[in-house]
Design an enzyme around this catalytic site. Structure first.
Site, PDB file in Angstrom:
ATOM      1  N   CYS A 188       0.835  -1.201   0.000  1.00  0.00           N
ATOM      2  CA  CYS A 188       0.000   0.000   0.000  1.00  0.00           C
ATOM      3  C   CYS A 188       0.877   1.261   0.000  1.00  0.00           C
ATOM      4  O   CYS A 188       1.469   1.583  -1.011  1.00  0.00           O
ATOM      5  CB  CYS A 188      -0.987  -0.040   1.168  1.00  0.00           C
ATOM      6  SG  CYS A 188      -2.360   1.127   0.969  1.00  0.00           S
ATOM      7  N   HIS A 231      -3.598  -5.134   0.565  1.00  0.00           N
ATOM      8  CA  HIS A 231      -3.075  -5.550   1.873  1.00  0.00           C
ATOM      9  C   HIS A 231      -3.045  -7.078   1.978  1.00  0.00           C
ATOM     10  O   HIS A 231      -3.981  -7.689   2.511  1.00  0.00           O
ATOM     11  CB  HIS A 231      -3.929  -4.949   2.995  1.00  0.00           C
ATOM     12  CG  HIS A 231      -3.667  -3.501   3.213  1.00  0.00           C
ATOM     13  ND1 HIS A 231      -2.749  -3.041   4.130  1.00  0.00           N
ATOM     14  CD2 HIS A 231      -4.171  -2.408   2.592  1.00  0.00           C
ATOM     15  CE1 HIS A 231      -2.712  -1.733   4.098  1.00  0.00           C
ATOM     16  NE2 HIS A 231      -3.558  -1.315   3.157  1.00  0.00           N
ATOM     17  N   GLU A 264      -1.551  -8.881   3.980  1.00  0.00           N
ATOM     18  CA  GLU A 264      -1.574  -9.344   5.375  1.00  0.00           C
ATOM     19  C   GLU A 264      -2.994  -9.597   5.873  1.00  0.00           C
ATOM     20  O   GLU A 264      -3.187 -10.283   6.898  1.00  0.00           O
ATOM     21  CB  GLU A 264      -0.851  -8.351   6.291  1.00  0.00           C
ATOM     22  CG  GLU A 264      -1.618  -7.108   6.669  1.00  0.00           C
ATOM     23  CD  GLU A 264      -1.631  -6.008   5.607  1.00  0.00           C
ATOM     24  OE1 GLU A 264      -2.159  -4.924   5.895  1.00  0.00           O
ATOM     25  OE2 GLU A 264      -1.111  -6.248   4.483  1.00  0.00           O
TER      26      GLU A 264
END
Length: 231
Positions: free
Chosen positions: A113, A208, A210
């Site tokens: 990001c 993202h 994660e």
């Protein structure tokens, strides 16, 4: 030994936990969790003296520049847009120095990001300071949209199908920095991944990872870090 992956962090003036309210270096737990799931060891890298970046990177096998606040527009020669957030100058200086050290040393690098945007800025690119449609409608949650890989790129070799990804950003790549290639797009044409050609292993993704179950991008960074470190 598992590769050591440094992950940049927030630095907040005030954070609360238990009975404490103190300045803190913060990183959402999903980042180190993803590093571990992908086979690496995570080390937090809070903002520090940019002059120390090369020494820090020299101790790492790989580097992740995490998401966070908007990059200050002065970093790419622009005036602030009314929708651009307040600057995080310590993070900008530290993370740009980390990126520079990683590129100079050949340390595998993943920008997430904001980290992707900083990679673009670090090599001379610029940013779109505001766009709609890439954030969730509920504050504090992630949205989702599809991204399509570009065949023949590093990202395209890792993920060869169109996928739905977690997203939360209102800025994006405008002019590409020197040597960068676009390796994924959103359906509206927004640049969603960028990379440098070999011998660099440097990839930026606008979403993202994660926050998703798919470990392919982070696992590729960990593999590259292991190969470089001789693990």
């Amino acid at each position: 030994m598992k590769p050591l992956i440094g992950v940049s962090t927030y630095l907040e003036d005030s954070a609360r936990w238990g009975t404490w309210d103190l300045p803190a270096a913060l990183l959402p737990a999903a980042y180190p969790t993803l590093v571990r799931r992908a086979g690496g060891l995570a080390a937090m890298l809070p903002p520090d003296d940019p002059a120390a970046a090369a020494a820090v990177v020299a101790r790492l096998d790989g580097l992740v520049i995490a998401g966070g606040p908007d990059v200050e527009p002065v970093r790419y020669g622009a005036e602030p847009h009314p929708r651009t957030g307040p600057p995080a100058r310590e993070r900008d200086a530290w993370e740009l120095a980390l990126i520079g050290a990683a590129l100079a040393s050949g340390t595998p690098l993943l920008g997430i990001c904001r980290g992707m945007q900083l990679l673009n800025v670090a090599v001379g690119g610029t940013l779109v300071q505001h766009l709609d449609g890439h954030t969730a409608t509920v504050v504090g949650t992630f949205g989702a949209h599809d991204v399509k890989p570009v065949p023949g790129t590093l990202y395209g070799s890792l993920v060869d199908e169109e996928t739905t990804v977690p997203t939360q950003h209102h800025q994006s790549v405008d002019r590409l920095g020197d040597g960068l290639t676009v390796s994924a797009f959103a359906s509206d044409g927004t640049v969603e991944a960028i990379e440098l050609a070999p011998p660099h292993w440097a990839l930026g993704v606008q979403w993202h990872p994660e926050m998703a179950r798919d470990t392919r991008v982070m696992a590729a960074l960990v593999r590259a870090a292991a190969e470089r470190g001789g693990a």
